[in-house]
Design a protein around this motif. Structure first.
Motif, PDB file in Angstrom:
ATOM      1  N   GLN A   1      -2.274   0.831 -19.688  1.00 17.22           N
ATOM      2  CA  GLN A   1      -0.995   0.949 -18.999  1.00 17.22           C
ATOM      3  C   GLN A   1      -0.143  -0.316 -19.207  1.00 17.22           C
ATOM      4  N   GLY A   2      -0.401  -1.001 -20.319  1.00 13.82           N
ATOM      5  CA  GLY A   2       0.424  -2.144 -20.686  1.00 13.82           C
ATOM      6  C   GLY A   2      -0.238  -3.494 -20.502  1.00 13.82           C
ATOM      7  N   GLY A   3      -1.214  -3.581 -19.577  1.00 14.45           N
ATOM      8  CA  GLY A   3      -1.938  -4.833 -19.368  1.00 14.45           C
ATOM      9  C   GLY A   3      -1.354  -5.702 -18.264  1.00 14.45           C
TER      10      GLY A   3
ATOM     11  N   PRO B   1      -0.548   3.712  -9.871  1.00  8.90           N
ATOM     12  CA  PRO B   1      -0.655   5.077 -10.400  1.00  8.90           C
ATOM     13  C   PRO B   1       0.636   5.578 -11.044  1.00  8.90           C
ATOM     14  N   GLY B   2       0.502   6.049 -12.284  1.00  9.05           N
ATOM     15  CA  GLY B   2       1.627   6.657 -12.987  1.00  9.05           C
ATOM     16  C   GLY B   2       2.691   5.692 -13.477  1.00  9.05           C
ATOM     17  N   LYS B   3       2.437   4.390 -13.347  1.00 10.30           N
ATOM     18  CA  LYS B   3       3.438   3.410 -13.774  1.00 10.30           C
ATOM     19  C   LYS B   3       2.807   2.363 -14.690  1.00 10.30           C
TER      20      LYS B   3
ATOM     21  N   VAL C   1       0.826  -1.211   0.000  1.00  8.85           N
ATOM     22  CA  VAL C   1       0.000   0.000   0.000  1.00  8.85           C
ATOM     23  C   VAL C   1       0.858   1.258   0.000  1.00  8.85           C
ATOM     24  N   GLY C   2       0.558   2.137  -0.963  1.00 11.50           N
ATOM     25  CA  GLY C   2       1.297   3.390  -1.089  1.00 11.50           C
ATOM     26  C   GLY C   2       0.447   4.584  -0.729  1.00 11.50           C
ATOM     27  N   LYS C   3       0.854   5.747  -1.188  1.00 14.39           N
ATOM     28  CA  LYS C   3       0.177   7.012  -0.920  1.00 14.39           C
ATOM     29  C   LYS C   3      -1.272   6.974  -1.405  1.00 14.39           C
ATOM     30  N   GLY C   4      -2.179   7.428  -0.552  1.00  8.36           N
ATOM     31  CA  GLY C   4      -3.592   7.493  -0.923  1.00  8.36           C
ATOM     32  C   GLY C   4      -4.288   6.144  -0.955  1.00  8.36           C
TER      33      GLY C   4
END
Length: 385
Positions: free
Chosen positions: A299-301, A270-272, A232-235
């Motif tokens: 985002q690539g699948g 997110p963003g990756k 788990v990251g930000k937000g």
């Protein structure tokens, strides 16, 4: 303030940024609304309805862009083949743009630079913060809801068996098994829809809170044992996992997939780039006629062999990489999107004009270009600025 609603020009895009209902609200708020002729036809909102709501219909996209103070769109500005100009070229200094800009995506970097050079204030809907006061502006969540619902319907259409358990004169047929990987907004809607259709549902997510939400919808949880501090990251969003943990996830999945009839992939960071959780070899082990719907394909699948933008049969498995799934239910998705956009404009407007408070978390999050500069943090990072 003059609000412009152009017709979307992306191939296959059926949505529009305003409905007659939201046009009426804008007009009641004292704004002038220009709608390009035919803008709502594909989502079953017609010119006469817009006129009745108080809109001025404009035949020429260039005239609409020229006159408007604020442009509302669904998709990022693109090259208009019919006119022979990019939509950014039709815009002007001090104009506002609200749409899904996807500014961090490399394919959009040139367009974002053009917005800045033109002196256009770009506000992107894909960066609305997940906070309570922004919920009614959160178009990303609305479109994820559409993708979760429609993605399961698409899978059910391709499935060669019944979704629910069926009792017949010749015997009982078992219900379909549906696995949802990534229990975010889209994943939870996919679980709810599959459950309504009578399937047995399973969910896999590395975040404990997401697992709890999936469980509350009746899904059986596939445990990953990933430590919360890694997951788990930000937000509350998922983080990129070390390769050793990704391999463990794949090991668990490789056993589970053999029993699944539908696999819905929506695990994102997110963003990756989306994590590859299903390999070619794992698809090969699945049941003949099973279906993978990979909505993380932008985002690539999550599946390494998902065909971008289309559907293919690979190893006797139907693999769907269809993009823009919300556009396949355009009346509902347009209604939701237009309400989100109206609520955002209402929030940003003071005395009928856009007024940006740079201390506001929502404004700071969504602002991409301002005063000739690219100010969006994720975009600057992606561009190496």
């Amino acid at each position: 303030m003059i609000v412009g609603i152009p017709k979307e020009i992306m191939s296959g895009e059926a949505r529009v940024a305003a409905t007659p209902e939201t046009v009426k609200k804008f007009v009641q708020d004292g704004m002038t609304v220009l709608v390009e002729t035919g803008a709502g036809v594909k989502s079953l909102y017609y010119d006469e309805q817009y006129k009745e709501a108080g809109a001025e219909m404009v035949d020429n996209a260039e005239h609409l862009f020229e006159r408007a103070d604020l442009i509302l769109k669904v998709k990022e500005p693109l090259f208009n083949d019919k006119i022979g100009k990019h939509e950014v070229e039709m815009m002007h200094k001090d104009q506002y743009l609200i749409t899904f800009i996807h500014p961090a995506s490399p394919v959009n970097h040139k367009m974002v630079k053009q917005l800045a050079e033109q002196g256009i204030t770009g506000l992107t809907l894909d960066s609305i913060p997940r906070i309570s006061r922004a919920q009614n502006m959160d178009a990303l969540t609305s479109m994820s809801t559409c993708a979760g619902y429609k993605g399961i319907i698409m899978a059910a259409e391709d499935l060669s068996i019944f979704m629910p358990q069926m009792f017949t004169a010749v015997g009982m047929l078992k219900p379909a098994n549906v696995l949802v990987i990534g229990a975010g907004v889209a994943g939870l809607q996919a679980l709810a829809t599959a459950k309504r259709l009578g399937a047995v549902t399973y969910a896999m997510d590395i975040r404990p809170a997401a697992e709890e939400q999936a469980k509350s919808l009746g899904a059986k949880i596939i445990e990953t044992s990933v430590p919360e501090e890694l997951a788990v990251g930000k937000g509350g969003y998922a983080q990129k996992l070390p390769e050793e943990w990704l391999m463990k996830e794949r090991e668990i999945l490789s056993e589970v997939l053999k029993d699944m009839d539908i696999v819905f992939c929506s695990a994102l960071i997110p963003g990756k780039v989306a994590p590859i959780l299903i390999t070619d070899k794992m698809v090969e082990s699945m049941k003949n006629g099973s279906v993978i719907v990979d909505i993380s394909i932008d985002q690539g699948g999550n599946c390494e062999i998902t065909p971008p933008g289309k559907k293919e049969i690979i190893h006797n498995v139907i693999v769907q990489g269809i993009k823009n799934i919300p556009g396949l239910i355009p009346t509902s998705s347009t209604w939701m999107f237009s309400q989100n956009v109206y609520n955002l404009v209402k929030y940003l407007a003071k005395d009928g004009q856009i007024s940006l408070d740079m201390n506001d978390e929502i404004v700071r999050s969504i602002l991409v270009t301002y005063n000739g500069e690219i100010v969006h943090e994720g975009t600057r990072e992606a561009m190496g600025l």
